[in-house]
Scaffold this active site. Sequence first.
Site, mmCIF file in Angstrom:
data_model
loop_
_atom_site.group_PDB
_atom_site.id
_atom_site.type_symbol
_atom_site.label_atom_id
_atom_site.label_comp_id
_atom_site.label_asym_id
_atom_site.label_seq_id
_atom_site.Cartn_x
_atom_site.Cartn_y
_atom_site.Cartn_z
ATOM 1 N N ASP A 31 5.017 -30.644 -4.025
ATOM 2 C CA ASP A 31 4.816 -30.951 -5.445
ATOM 3 C C ASP A 31 5.697 -30.073 -6.333
ATOM 4 O O ASP A 31 6.049 -28.951 -5.967
ATOM 5 C CB ASP A 31 3.332 -30.748 -5.793
ATOM 6 N N HIS A 37 13.997 -34.495 -7.344
ATOM 7 C CA HIS A 37 13.717 -35.152 -6.064
ATOM 8 C C HIS A 37 14.861 -34.922 -5.071
ATOM 9 O O HIS A 37 14.622 -34.746 -3.876
ATOM 10 C CB HIS A 37 13.466 -36.649 -6.274
ATOM 11 N N LEU A 61 9.124 -30.353 17.959
ATOM 12 C CA LEU A 61 8.419 -30.488 16.675
ATOM 13 C C LEU A 61 8.298 -31.973 16.332
ATOM 14 O O LEU A 61 9.285 -32.704 16.390
ATOM 15 C CB LEU A 61 9.216 -29.763 15.578
HETATM 16 C C1 IPE Z 1 0.962 -35.599 -4.611
HETATM 17 O O1 IPE Z 1 1.629 -35.184 -5.738
HETATM 18 C C2 IPE Z 1 1.781 -36.639 -3.882
HETATM 19 C C3 IPE Z 1 2.998 -36.162 -3.251
HETATM 20 C C4 IPE Z 1 3.392 -34.926 -3.174
HETATM 21 C C5 IPE Z 1 3.821 -37.182 -2.645
HETATM 22 P P1 IPE Z 1 1.347 -35.836 -7.179
HETATM 23 O O2 IPE Z 1 2.218 -35.124 -8.128
HETATM 24 O O3 IPE Z 1 1.496 -37.314 -7.090
HETATM 25 O O4 IPE Z 1 -0.195 -35.497 -7.393
HETATM 26 P P2 IPE Z 1 -1.048 -35.403 -8.725
HETATM 27 O O5 IPE Z 1 -0.798 -36.676 -9.493
HETATM 28 O O6 IPE Z 1 -0.568 -34.201 -9.483
HETATM 29 O O7 IPE Z 1 -2.467 -35.237 -8.279
HETATM 30 C C1 IPE Z 2 6.475 -34.271 -6.015
HETATM 31 O O1 IPE Z 2 6.972 -33.855 -7.242
HETATM 32 C C2 IPE Z 2 7.221 -35.459 -5.465
HETATM 33 C C3 IPE Z 2 6.477 -36.729 -5.530
HETATM 34 C C4 IPE Z 2 5.234 -36.856 -5.902
HETATM 35 C C5 IPE Z 2 7.199 -37.920 -5.143
HETATM 36 P P1 IPE Z 2 6.492 -34.490 -8.602
HETATM 37 O O2 IPE Z 2 7.386 -35.634 -8.945
HETATM 38 O O3 IPE Z 2 5.043 -34.835 -8.542
HETATM 39 O O4 IPE Z 2 6.739 -33.281 -9.593
HETATM 40 P P2 IPE Z 2 5.839 -32.827 -10.820
HETATM 41 O O5 IPE Z 2 4.434 -32.676 -10.329
HETATM 42 O O6 IPE Z 2 5.961 -33.913 -11.858
HETATM 43 O O7 IPE Z 2 6.438 -31.538 -11.266
HETATM 44 MG MG MG Z 3 3.341 -33.781 -9.018
#
Ligand code: IPE
Ligand code: IPE
Ligand code: MG
Length: 240
Positions: free
Chosen positions: A16, A33, A134
């Site tokens: 995240d 990303h 792994l």
């Molecule tokens: C969780 O992250 C999903 C992934 C890392 C793929 P999100 O950014 O989607 O989660 P929330 O919305 O903060 O709970």
């Molecule tokens: C995690 O990073 C990747 C995915 C959920 C695909 P985010 O896109 O959720 O990044 P934040 O939470 O907005 O910083």
């Molecule tokens: Mg996120």
Amino acid sequence: MTDLPAVPEHIGFIMDGNGRWASSRGLPRSFGHEAGAKSFENTVGSCRKLGIRYATFYAFSTENRSRPKEEIEALMSLFDRYAEDIFRRIKTDERKTYENVRIRFIGDKSYFSEKRRKAIADIENLNADKEIRLTVCIALNYGGRNEIVNAVNAFVAENPGQKLTENDISARLYAPDVPPPDLIIRTAGEMRLSNFLLWQAAYAEFYSTPVFWPDFSEKDLREAIESFSMRTRKFGGISK
Ligand code: IPE
Ligand code: IPE
Ligand code: MG
């Protein structure tokens, strides 16, 4: 190979903070990303080096489908690029990130185009004949609730009118032969599962770090494992 005390067999990563990493640099979210995908590869290499046997990476949740179309498209084309790259690099990569690594995908694949499903199958078949150090599971269009509902539906279709057991569900998950995670690491400071491995996480140790996923390094992984090794896991019993 490793100077760490007790290494977990299976680590789950909730990757995240890609968006916040990009915003804090004044960049569009898609750059986050891109950087996150590099961090994924580095972490695969670190897990392999540290002797982790299974690593599951949460890449795209069923709920992430509610994001703007452009962001979903950017994520999917990033995936397509990496899929091709992994395929090519598995033979040429000097860092040998994917040597003796098996990659699998968990999640609802029916959402993907036939072309993308073929790319997924090709990657899953790589290294099938090699000795595996792994196993990497990539959770793509994955939702824990969705996984449980699918398992129950599969059971009901096979055994109409019968009651199911915990084993009946465990046996019908996306990767039933993969042991449950011992440790789940979430980056970007959040402390929730967000529908990740709900069934399997029953007794996982949870670790949250403020580091955004693109900045997650081997040092951060080592810190998480050190924290894990200090914990007493009781599984409902009493500590010895
Ligand atoms: C969780 O992250 C999903 C992934 C890392 C793929 P999100 O950014 O989607 O989660 P929330 O919305 O903060 O709970
Ligand atoms: C995690 O990073 C990747 C995915 C959920 C695909 P985010 O896109 O959720 O990044 P934040 O939470 O907005 O910083
Ligand atoms: Mg996120």
